[in-house]
Design a protein around this motif. Sequence first.
Motif, PDB file in Angstrom:
ATOM      1  N   PHE A 127     -24.470  64.991  91.338  1.00 17.12           N
ATOM      2  CA  PHE A 127     -23.092  64.517  91.370  1.00 17.12           C
ATOM      3  C   PHE A 127     -22.361  65.134  90.183  1.00 17.12           C
ATOM      4  N   LYS A 185     -19.645  64.485  88.437  1.00 13.18           N
ATOM      5  CA  LYS A 185     -19.058  63.711  87.339  1.00 13.18           C
ATOM      6  C   LYS A 185     -20.070  63.242  86.302  1.00 13.18           C
ATOM      7  N   ASP A 186     -21.341  63.053  86.704  1.00 12.11           N
ATOM      8  CA  ASP A 186     -22.314  62.571  85.722  1.00 12.11           C
ATOM      9  C   ASP A 186     -23.616  63.378  85.709  1.00 12.11           C
ATOM     10  N   ASP A 215     -21.672  64.176 101.999  1.00 16.26           N
ATOM     11  CA  ASP A 215     -21.595  63.386 100.766  1.00 16.26           C
ATOM     12  C   ASP A 215     -20.464  63.879  99.868  1.00 16.26           C
ATOM     13  N   ASN A 216     -19.951  62.988  99.051  1.00 16.89           N
ATOM     14  CA  ASN A 216     -18.938  63.347  98.061  1.00 16.89           C
ATOM     15  C   ASN A 216     -19.639  63.689  96.753  1.00 16.89           C
ATOM     16  N   TYR A 271     -18.592  65.411  94.399  1.00 16.09           N
ATOM     17  CA  TYR A 271     -17.667  65.507  93.266  1.00 16.09           C
ATOM     18  C   TYR A 271     -17.433  64.152  92.614  1.00 16.09           C
ATOM     19  N   SER A 272     -18.203  63.173  93.020  1.00 16.34           N
ATOM     20  CA  SER A 272     -18.120  61.833  92.452  1.00 16.34           C
ATOM     21  C   SER A 272     -19.260  61.636  91.460  1.00 16.34           C
ATOM     22  N   LYS A 273     -19.784  60.416  91.355  1.00 18.78           N
ATOM     23  CA  LYS A 273     -20.879  60.127  90.437  1.00 18.78           C
ATOM     24  C   LYS A 273     -21.949  59.310  91.149  1.00 18.78           C
ATOM     25  N   THR A 281     -22.360  56.581  94.452  1.00 20.81           N
ATOM     26  CA  THR A 281     -21.541  56.832  95.631  1.00 20.81           C
ATOM     27  C   THR A 281     -22.447  56.865  96.859  1.00 20.81           C
ATOM     28  N   LYS A 333     -27.083  53.903  98.429  1.00 20.61           N
ATOM     29  CA  LYS A 333     -26.725  54.309  97.077  1.00 20.61           C
ATOM     30  C   LYS A 333     -27.935  54.751  96.256  1.00 20.61           C
TER      31      LYS A 333
END
Length: 338
Positions: free
Chosen positions: A60, A62-63, A159-160, A162-164, A167, A199
């Motif tokens: 992911f 973001k993290d 899946d997204n 670009y999130s963390k 998600t 998740k």
Amino acid sequence: METSTKPVKGKKKPLNETEPVISGNVVDQPVETSPGAFISANTVESSLDQIQKEHVIPVFVKDNEPVISHADFIECTQDIVRDIFHGETIMKPAVRLSHEIKGRIPEARNKPSKELLDHERTIYYERMAFLINIPSIADEVGGNTLSLTIGGVKAYNLDNLYSKKGTDEHFKVFIGFQVKVCTNLCVWTDGFVGDLKVKNLDQLKACIKTLLANYNGQRQLEALNSLNEYSLTEHQFAQLIGRCRMYNYLPSTQKAGLTPLLLNDTQLSSVVRDYYRDESFCRMSDGNINLWKLYNLFTSTNKSSYIDTFADRSVNCFDFVSDVKNALSGDWSSWFLS
């Protein structure tokens, strides 16, 4: 390892019970995978070992936390299958991959592609499908041996990333039967979760366990067997294929309530070709074809579907043929045959 696949007549139990449908030598350690590809379009053959050793794991953005990898998905399913079907012959996962994503390590960022060394390349695949076959749990439908099969589909494009972490990650899992002679996959709605959102790995394991625990294989076998009792004439077959081609152009009001066949025009052409030529499932000499053979023509051409649509179309093939059966039995009318 070879095992007996002769069904025990008169002693069948639902496949979610402890006693297998057949007798034979059984072990709970993986043996070789079945020959033949269960899906072919735009895919390459792989293995769990290859994925574990050679593929990087997406994260992911973001993290920088890892997603549930293809290897994680296969491994946790395999562990659950071993636990639930302890004592059965459980084959190694058969794995197919598509949509290759290449990369390179930072130290090689300025190298021309042709000069890259093997250790400087990175790779993973956006989409993956796998099957785990249990040949010691089997039965016969229409003269064809079927064995219990569990599998799944993972496509990172759903899946997204670009999130963390935390998600929702999307999976498809299924349990059904595979036809030995052609590796066609038989899956119906009761054995399929088409949009499983989790998740973490623990949630994924729990959902897979629930699917396997609630699945009643005997009911599916009975439904598959019933397809042998109904047939289409050559005229009805031609009308069915023609209506399937027409469906996409119907006004939306006419589409309401109809179960479409999700195969594309090229796949429908393959069905027509195999109606005449398939060694196992072609028409009879009078042009008639029973619904079990028709269903297998559909599931056979479904092997040319992409990974992300393969499982959904497999379930759709059964739903569609079931509607045809109900129309032939007089339970309701069908636009596809009217």
